[in-house]
Design an enzyme around this catalytic site. Structure first.
Site, PDB file in Angstrom:
ATOM      1  N   ALA A  65      -8.478  -7.970 -14.498  1.00  0.00           N
ATOM      2  CA  ALA A  65      -7.296  -7.476 -15.243  1.00  0.00           C
ATOM      3  C   ALA A  65      -7.916  -6.878 -16.322  1.00  0.00           C
ATOM      4  CB  ALA A  65      -6.222  -8.591 -15.392  1.00  0.00           C
ATOM      5  N   GLY A 108      -9.388 -10.781 -11.839  1.00  0.00           N
ATOM      6  CA  GLY A 108      -8.376 -10.101 -10.815  1.00  0.00           C
ATOM      7  C   GLY A 108      -8.946  -8.939  -9.818  1.00  0.00           C
ATOM      8  N   GLU A 111      -9.604 -11.405  -7.028  1.00  0.00           N
ATOM      9  CA  GLU A 111      -8.354 -11.607  -6.477  1.00  0.00           C
ATOM     10  C   GLU A 111      -7.481 -10.589  -5.789  1.00  0.00           C
ATOM     11  OE1 GLU A 111      -7.003 -12.850 -10.455  1.00  0.00           O
ATOM     12  OE2 GLU A 111      -6.627 -14.937  -9.858  1.00  0.00           O
TER      13      GLU A 111
HETATM   14  C1  HXC Z   1     -11.030  -4.363 -19.921  1.00  0.00           C
HETATM   15  C2  HXC Z   1     -13.329  -3.860 -19.425  1.00  0.00           C
HETATM   16  C3  HXC Z   1     -13.301  -5.096 -18.434  1.00  0.00           C
HETATM   17  C4  HXC Z   1     -11.878  -5.781 -18.498  1.00  0.00           C
HETATM   18  C5  HXC Z   1     -15.209  -4.308 -18.132  1.00  0.00           C
HETATM   19  N1  HXC Z   1     -14.479  -3.363 -19.260  1.00  0.00           N
HETATM   20  N2  HXC Z   1     -14.422  -5.087 -17.645  1.00  0.00           N
HETATM   21  N3  HXC Z   1     -12.184  -3.785 -19.884  1.00  0.00           N
HETATM   22  N4  HXC Z   1     -10.947  -5.225 -18.984  1.00  0.00           N
HETATM   23  N5  HXC Z   1     -12.004  -6.664 -17.432  1.00  0.00           N
HETATM   24  C6  HXC Z   1     -14.842  -2.249 -20.201  1.00  0.00           C
HETATM   25  C7  HXC Z   1     -16.021  -2.724 -21.162  1.00  0.00           C
HETATM   26  O1  HXC Z   1     -14.954  -3.025 -22.443  1.00  0.00           O
HETATM   27  C8  HXC Z   1     -16.643  -1.395 -21.568  1.00  0.00           C
HETATM   28  O2  HXC Z   1     -15.737  -0.561 -22.249  1.00  0.00           O
HETATM   29  C9  HXC Z   1     -16.781  -0.847 -19.995  1.00  0.00           C
HETATM   30  O3  HXC Z   1     -15.758  -1.407 -19.176  1.00  0.00           O
HETATM   31  C10 HXC Z   1     -18.087  -1.232 -19.464  1.00  0.00           C
HETATM   32  O4  HXC Z   1     -18.455  -2.577 -19.626  1.00  0.00           O
HETATM   33  P1  HXC Z   1     -19.718  -3.087 -20.069  1.00  0.00           P
HETATM   34  O5  HXC Z   1     -19.297  -4.725 -20.424  1.00  0.00           O
HETATM   35  O6  HXC Z   1     -20.332  -2.521 -21.039  1.00  0.00           O
HETATM   36  O7  HXC Z   1     -20.885  -3.269 -18.938  1.00  0.00           O
HETATM   37  P2  HXC Z   1     -21.722  -4.297 -18.469  1.00  0.00           P
HETATM   38  O8  HXC Z   1     -22.387  -4.634 -19.619  1.00  0.00           O
HETATM   39  O9  HXC Z   1     -22.456  -3.573 -17.286  1.00  0.00           O
HETATM   40  O10 HXC Z   1     -21.087  -5.688 -17.844  1.00  0.00           O
HETATM   41  C11 HXC Z   1     -20.359  -5.599 -16.890  1.00  0.00           C
HETATM   42  C12 HXC Z   1     -19.404  -6.711 -16.806  1.00  0.00           C
HETATM   43  C13 HXC Z   1     -18.654  -7.026 -18.010  1.00  0.00           C
HETATM   44  C14 HXC Z   1     -20.505  -8.293 -16.612  1.00  0.00           C
HETATM   45  C15 HXC Z   1     -18.455  -6.665 -15.546  1.00  0.00           C
HETATM   46  O11 HXC Z   1     -17.985  -5.884 -18.352  1.00  0.00           O
HETATM   47  C16 HXC Z   1     -17.618  -8.097 -18.246  1.00  0.00           C
HETATM   48  O12 HXC Z   1     -17.887  -9.331 -18.351  1.00  0.00           O
HETATM   49  N6  HXC Z   1     -16.582  -7.731 -18.003  1.00  0.00           N
HETATM   50  C17 HXC Z   1     -15.265  -8.833 -17.892  1.00  0.00           C
HETATM   51  C18 HXC Z   1     -15.229  -9.395 -16.903  1.00  0.00           C
HETATM   52  C19 HXC Z   1     -14.052 -10.548 -16.884  1.00  0.00           C
HETATM   53  O13 HXC Z   1     -13.959 -11.358 -17.707  1.00  0.00           O
HETATM   54  N7  HXC Z   1     -13.157 -10.137 -15.682  1.00  0.00           N
HETATM   55  C20 HXC Z   1     -11.941 -11.138 -15.826  1.00  0.00           C
HETATM   56  C21 HXC Z   1     -10.967 -10.732 -16.558  1.00  0.00           C
HETATM   57  S1  HXC Z   1      -9.497 -11.642 -16.840  1.00  0.00           S
HETATM   58  P3  HXC Z   1     -16.252   0.010 -23.555  1.00  0.00           P
HETATM   59  O14 HXC Z   1     -15.059   0.806 -24.086  1.00  0.00           O
HETATM   60  O15 HXC Z   1     -17.061  -1.038 -24.489  1.00  0.00           O
HETATM   61  O16 HXC Z   1     -17.595   1.081 -23.135  1.00  0.00           O
HETATM   62  C22 HXC Z   1      -8.610 -11.587 -15.216  1.00  0.00           C
HETATM   63  C23 HXC Z   1      -7.347 -12.290 -15.277  1.00  0.00           C
HETATM   64  C24 HXC Z   1      -6.761 -12.008 -13.852  1.00  0.00           C
HETATM   65  O17 HXC Z   1      -8.951 -10.690 -14.380  1.00  0.00           O
HETATM   66  C25 HXC Z   1      -5.422 -12.772 -14.014  1.00  0.00           C
HETATM   67  C26 HXC Z   1      -4.587 -12.269 -12.819  1.00  0.00           C
HETATM   68  C27 HXC Z   1      -4.493 -10.885 -12.418  1.00  0.00           C
END
Ligand code: HXC
Length: 257
Positions: A65, A108, A111
């Protein structure tokens, strides 16, 4: 295209929906989910479509998400707006949806893949439920579908530590049906979807409905439901055609009626 965050195309009786928000690793913002629900529903209602493939990019199926969008939300608004409830639209689709997962399927994103009917993964795919690292928990099936797929031990580990699972681990744990080389994943998923879409649609839809029902029903009721739908399929033209074709040693020509 009518969509900003997804791309759609059809190949014969297969619809392909590609998540297309590359700058954010396909983070599932609300407008993306609205578009996805709209597209899947339209294909579900399209008589020329028999199966769907949902995919992302080589780098990410979806990284979760949208964290930036969620960061300012509060409990009362989440409750009043029933935040995330609209995601269940994916689970109301009656035709099969194959998730073809390359790269990250996190939070998400994982999911969403699990809401699909089966998951094929590229060999470098990574699955995870990292919500715990953000001070929250999974909200769209990560504690439930994940546990049903892989069992308590691995689900607890993933949900409590936020560790990622490789494609090979996900296959042996039962989350993923098959793993393919990353560059062959999408073509293979489409090929398998074409195979499914070539079968009689009523039988395909009933098979999906029954496998899903097995998670909701006691065994005796599930078996009765199965037997009744098995009986019912003998009312289709396709049953006659399928069995006649076998006897005549030719390929069946299903008309989906
Ligand atoms: C918003 C996101 C994002 C996310 C990545 N980006 N994941 N933006 N929401 N979930 C954005 C980053 O901010 C970044 O934008 C760009 O995408 C590239 O990501 P990087 O982090 O620079 O890439 P990398 O170093 O290759 O790392 C990849 C990654 C990391 C390991 C996947 O991005 C990461 O940890 N993302 C979050 C994963 C996460 O926590 N997901 C769960 C979310 S909570 P900029 O603008 O900085 O370039 C969830 C709740 C669900 O899903 C609830 C019910 C639906």
């Amino acid at each position: 295209s009518q969509y900003q965050y997804i791309k759609t195309e059809t190949r014969g009786r297969v619809a392909i929906v590609t998540l297309n928000r590359p700058k954010a690793l396909n983070a599932l913002c609300t407008p993306l989910m609205t578009e996805l629900n709209t597209a899947l529903k339209a294909f579900d209602q399209d008589a020329n479509i028999g199966a769907m493939v949902l995919t992302g990019s080589e780098k990410a199926f979806a990284a979760g998400a949208d964290i930036k969008e969620m960061s300012t939300l509060n409990f009362v608004d989440n409750f009043k707006n029933n935040f995330i409830e609209d995601w269940t639209g994916v689970t109301k689709i009656r035709k099969p949806i194959i998730a073809a997962v390359n790269g990250f399927a996190l939070g998400g994103g994982c999911e969403l893949a699990m809401m699909c009917d089966l998951i094929y993964a590229g060999d470098r795919a990574k699955f995870g439920q990292p919500e715990i690292k953000l001070g929250i928990i999974p909200g769209a099936g990560g504690t439930q579908r994940f546990t049903q797929a892989v069992g308590k031990a691995k689900a607890m580990h993933m949900v409590l530590t936020g560790d990622m699972m490789t494609a090979a681990e996900a296959e042996s744990a039962g989350l993923v049906a098959k793993v393919y080389p990353a560059d062959q994943l999408l073509e293979t998923a489409i090929k398998n979807a074409e195979t499914i879409a070539g079968y009689s649609l009523p039988s395909v839809m009933m098979a999906k409905e029954l496998v899903d029902a097995s998670f909701e029903m006691p065994l005796a009721q599930g078996l009765l439901f199965e037997r009744r739908l098995f009986h019912a399929l003998f009312a289709t033209k396709d049953q006659k055609e399928g069995m006649a074709a076998f006897a005549e040693k030719r390929a069946p020509k299903f008309t989906h009626e």
